[in-house]
Design a protein around this motif. Structure first.
Motif, PDB file in Angstrom:
ATOM      1  N   MET A  44       0.841  -1.171   0.000  1.00  0.00           N
ATOM      2  CA  MET A  44       0.000   0.000   0.000  1.00  0.00           C
ATOM      3  C   MET A  44       0.889   1.237   0.000  1.00  0.00           C
ATOM      4  O   MET A  44       1.844   1.321   0.745  1.00  0.00           O
ATOM      5  N   ALA A  45       0.560   2.193  -0.822  1.00  0.00           N
ATOM      6  CA  ALA A  45       1.337   3.425  -0.902  1.00  0.00           C
ATOM      7  C   ALA A  45       0.843   4.417   0.137  1.00  0.00           C
ATOM      8  O   ALA A  45      -0.339   4.500   0.429  1.00  0.00           O
ATOM      9  N   VAL A  46       1.773   5.144   0.712  1.00  0.00           N
ATOM     10  CA  VAL A  46       1.427   6.214   1.637  1.00  0.00           C
ATOM     11  C   VAL A  46       1.606   7.529   0.893  1.00  0.00           C
ATOM     12  O   VAL A  46       2.672   7.811   0.348  1.00  0.00           O
ATOM     13  N   ILE A  47       0.558   8.326   0.859  1.00  0.00           N
ATOM     14  CA  ILE A  47       0.599   9.607   0.164  1.00  0.00           C
ATOM     15  C   ILE A  47       0.696  10.691   1.230  1.00  0.00           C
ATOM     16  O   ILE A  47      -0.193  10.814   2.076  1.00  0.00           O
ATOM     17  N   PRO A  48       1.782  11.471   1.223  1.00  0.00           N
ATOM     18  CA  PRO A  48       1.948  12.488   2.260  1.00  0.00           C
ATOM     19  C   PRO A  48       0.849  13.541   2.213  1.00  0.00           C
ATOM     20  O   PRO A  48       0.349  13.890   1.144  1.00  0.00           O
ATOM     21  N   GLY A  49       0.464  14.039   3.381  1.00  0.00           N
ATOM     22  CA  GLY A  49      -0.545  15.079   3.470  1.00  0.00           C
ATOM     23  C   GLY A  49       0.071  16.460   3.343  1.00  0.00           C
ATOM     24  O   GLY A  49       1.278  16.630   3.388  1.00  0.00           O
ATOM     25  N   ALA A  50      -0.801  17.453   3.172  1.00  0.00           N
ATOM     26  CA  ALA A  50      -0.429  18.873   3.113  1.00  0.00           C
ATOM     27  C   ALA A  50       0.503  19.196   1.951  1.00  0.00           C
ATOM     28  O   ALA A  50       1.236  20.176   1.996  1.00  0.00           O
ATOM     29  N   VAL A  51       0.522  18.351   0.934  1.00  0.00           N
ATOM     30  CA  VAL A  51       1.344  18.577  -0.255  1.00  0.00           C
ATOM     31  C   VAL A  51       0.512  18.138  -1.458  1.00  0.00           C
ATOM     32  O   VAL A  51      -0.130  17.090  -1.432  1.00  0.00           O
ATOM     33  N   TRP A  52       0.524  18.937  -2.532  1.00  0.00           N
ATOM     34  CA  TRP A  52      -0.202  18.561  -3.747  1.00  0.00           C
ATOM     35  C   TRP A  52       0.426  17.315  -4.357  1.00  0.00           C
ATOM     36  O   TRP A  52       1.645  17.207  -4.445  1.00  0.00           O
ATOM     37  N   GLN A  53      -0.412  16.383  -4.759  1.00  0.00           N
ATOM     38  CA  GLN A  53       0.018  15.150  -5.404  1.00  0.00           C
ATOM     39  C   GLN A  53      -0.757  14.984  -6.704  1.00  0.00           C
ATOM     40  O   GLN A  53      -1.929  15.350  -6.779  1.00  0.00           O
TER      41      GLN A  53
ATOM     42  N   VAL B  33      -9.586  -0.948 -16.476  1.00  0.00           N
ATOM     43  CA  VAL B  33     -10.325  -1.674 -17.499  1.00  0.00           C
ATOM     44  C   VAL B  33     -11.330  -2.526 -16.738  1.00  0.00           C
ATOM     45  O   VAL B  33     -10.942  -3.360 -15.918  1.00  0.00           O
ATOM     46  N   ILE B  34     -12.610  -2.294 -16.991  1.00  0.00           N
ATOM     47  CA  ILE B  34     -13.653  -2.986 -16.258  1.00  0.00           C
ATOM     48  C   ILE B  34     -14.098  -4.206 -17.042  1.00  0.00           C
ATOM     49  O   ILE B  34     -14.580  -4.091 -18.166  1.00  0.00           O
ATOM     50  N   ALA B  35     -13.901  -5.377 -16.430  1.00  0.00           N
ATOM     51  CA  ALA B  35     -14.257  -6.640 -17.082  1.00  0.00           C
ATOM     52  C   ALA B  35     -14.281  -7.756 -16.046  1.00  0.00           C
ATOM     53  O   ALA B  35     -13.556  -7.704 -15.053  1.00  0.00           O
ATOM     54  N   ALA B  36     -15.115  -8.757 -16.284  1.00  0.00           N
ATOM     55  CA  ALA B  36     -15.160  -9.906 -15.383  1.00  0.00           C
ATOM     56  C   ALA B  36     -13.871 -10.715 -15.467  1.00  0.00           C
ATOM     57  O   ALA B  36     -13.409 -11.275 -14.480  1.00  0.00           O
ATOM     58  N   THR B  37     -13.282 -10.785 -16.654  1.00  0.00           N
ATOM     59  CA  THR B  37     -11.967 -11.400 -16.819  1.00  0.00           C
ATOM     60  C   THR B  37     -11.121 -10.443 -17.655  1.00  0.00           C
ATOM     61  O   THR B  37     -11.624  -9.806 -18.569  1.00  0.00           O
ATOM     62  N   GLY B  38      -9.875 -10.326 -17.328  1.00  0.00           N
ATOM     63  CA  GLY B  38      -8.998  -9.442 -18.077  1.00  0.00           C
ATOM     64  C   GLY B  38      -9.076  -7.981 -17.659  1.00  0.00           C
ATOM     65  O   GLY B  38      -8.570  -7.106 -18.341  1.00  0.00           O
ATOM     66  N   GLY B  39      -9.711  -7.697 -16.524  1.00  0.00           N
ATOM     67  CA  GLY B  39      -9.758  -6.329 -16.022  1.00  0.00           C
ATOM     68  C   GLY B  39      -8.392  -5.914 -15.487  1.00  0.00           C
ATOM     69  O   GLY B  39      -7.524  -6.747 -15.232  1.00  0.00           O
ATOM     70  N   ALA B  40      -8.197  -4.622 -15.339  1.00  0.00           N
ATOM     71  CA  ALA B  40      -6.903  -4.129 -14.863  1.00  0.00           C
ATOM     72  C   ALA B  40      -7.081  -2.800 -14.138  1.00  0.00           C
ATOM     73  O   ALA B  40      -8.022  -2.060 -14.414  1.00  0.00           O
ATOM     74  N   VAL B  41      -6.179  -2.527 -13.216  1.00  0.00           N
ATOM     75  CA  VAL B  41      -6.149  -1.253 -12.510  1.00  0.00           C
ATOM     76  C   VAL B  41      -4.691  -0.866 -12.310  1.00  0.00           C
ATOM     77  O   VAL B  41      -3.870  -1.692 -11.908  1.00  0.00           O
ATOM     78  N   THR B  42      -4.373   0.389 -12.621  1.00  0.00           N
ATOM     79  CA  THR B  42      -3.049   0.937 -12.343  1.00  0.00           C
ATOM     80  C   THR B  42      -3.251   2.282 -11.661  1.00  0.00           C
ATOM     81  O   THR B  42      -4.056   3.093 -12.113  1.00  0.00           O
ATOM     82  N   VAL B  43      -2.548   2.502 -10.567  1.00  0.00           N
ATOM     83  CA  VAL B  43      -2.594   3.776  -9.854  1.00  0.00           C
ATOM     84  C   VAL B  43      -1.195   4.357  -9.845  1.00  0.00           C
ATOM     85  O   VAL B  43      -0.227   3.667  -9.511  1.00  0.00           O
ATOM     86  N   ARG B  44      -1.105   5.639 -10.235  1.00  0.00           N
ATOM     87  CA  ARG B  44       0.175   6.345 -10.230  1.00  0.00           C
ATOM     88  C   ARG B  44       0.080   7.566  -9.328  1.00  0.00           C
ATOM     89  O   ARG B  44      -0.940   8.247  -9.303  1.00  0.00           O
ATOM     90  N   VAL B  45       1.145   7.823  -8.586  1.00  0.00           N
ATOM     91  CA  VAL B  45       1.272   9.036  -7.788  1.00  0.00           C
ATOM     92  C   VAL B  45       2.521   9.740  -8.276  1.00  0.00           C
ATOM     93  O   VAL B  45       3.619   9.179  -8.226  1.00  0.00           O
ATOM     94  N   ASN B  46       2.347  10.971  -8.774  1.00  0.00           N
ATOM     95  CA  ASN B  46       3.469  11.723  -9.343  1.00  0.00           C
ATOM     96  C   ASN B  46       4.218  10.912 -10.385  1.00  0.00           C
ATOM     97  O   ASN B  46       5.446  10.857 -10.402  1.00  0.00           O
ATOM     98  N   GLU B  47       3.463  10.243 -11.244  1.00  0.00           N
ATOM     99  CA  GLU B  47       3.954   9.430 -12.360  1.00  0.00           C
ATOM    100  C   GLU B  47       4.676   8.147 -11.960  1.00  0.00           C
ATOM    101  O   GLU B  47       5.244   7.457 -12.795  1.00  0.00           O
ATOM    102  N   THR B  48       4.649   7.790 -10.682  1.00  0.00           N
ATOM    103  CA  THR B  48       5.242   6.540 -10.216  1.00  0.00           C
ATOM    104  C   THR B  48       4.129   5.540  -9.945  1.00  0.00           C
ATOM    105  O   THR B  48       3.175   5.849  -9.217  1.00  0.00           O
ATOM    106  N   VAL B  49       4.210   4.344 -10.521  1.00  0.00           N
ATOM    107  CA  VAL B  49       3.194   3.314 -10.305  1.00  0.00           C
ATOM    108  C   VAL B  49       3.282   2.838  -8.853  1.00  0.00           C
ATOM    109  O   VAL B  49       4.339   2.407  -8.390  1.00  0.00           O
ATOM    110  N   VAL B  50       2.146   2.936  -8.137  1.00  0.00           N
ATOM    111  CA  VAL B  50       2.102   2.472  -6.751  1.00  0.00           C
ATOM    112  C   VAL B  50       1.191   1.263  -6.591  1.00  0.00           C
ATOM    113  O   VAL B  50       1.200   0.607  -5.556  1.00  0.00           O
TER     114      VAL B  50
END
Length: 96
Positions: A1-10, A17-34
């Motif tokens: 789990m990524a920790v996102i610092p407070g009081a700073v713009w991120q 991709v929403i699907a019963a099979t083959g779905g995917a999720v990617t989350v980036r913080v400041n262009e870094t995959v977390v």
């Protein structure tokens, strides 16, 4: 789990991709995959109806300020993926 610092713009970007099979999720913080999930069931209760809510809930009951929120989809010829650390020009914003 990524920790996102407070009081700073991120720059937080979510790609899904929403699907019963083959779905995917990617989350980036400041262009870094977390977070990256592939070949996942991302449908709602396996009905392939998709995600219908987005929530910003910080731990500890802190306030969250969101600026320049955008949603892209794959219906156009551009702006179909991560936009990177960007913002909406002030001249394009609607008055509050």
């Amino acid at each position: 789990m990524a920790v996102i610092p407070g009081a700073v713009w991120q720059y937080i970007e979510v790609y899904g991709v929403i699907a019963a099979t083959g779905g995917a999720v990617t989350v980036r913080v400041n262009e870094t995959v977390v977070l990256s999930m592939v070949s996942a069931d991302t449908s709602y209760h396996n009905l392939s109806t998709g995600v219908d809510q987005l929530s910003f809930n910080p731990f500890g009951g802190s306030n969250v300020v969101v600026d320049d929120f955008y949603i892209c989809d794959n219906t156009g010829s551009s702006l179909n993926n991560f936009l990177g650390n960007t913002s909406v020009p002030r001249s394009s914003r609607k008055p509050r």
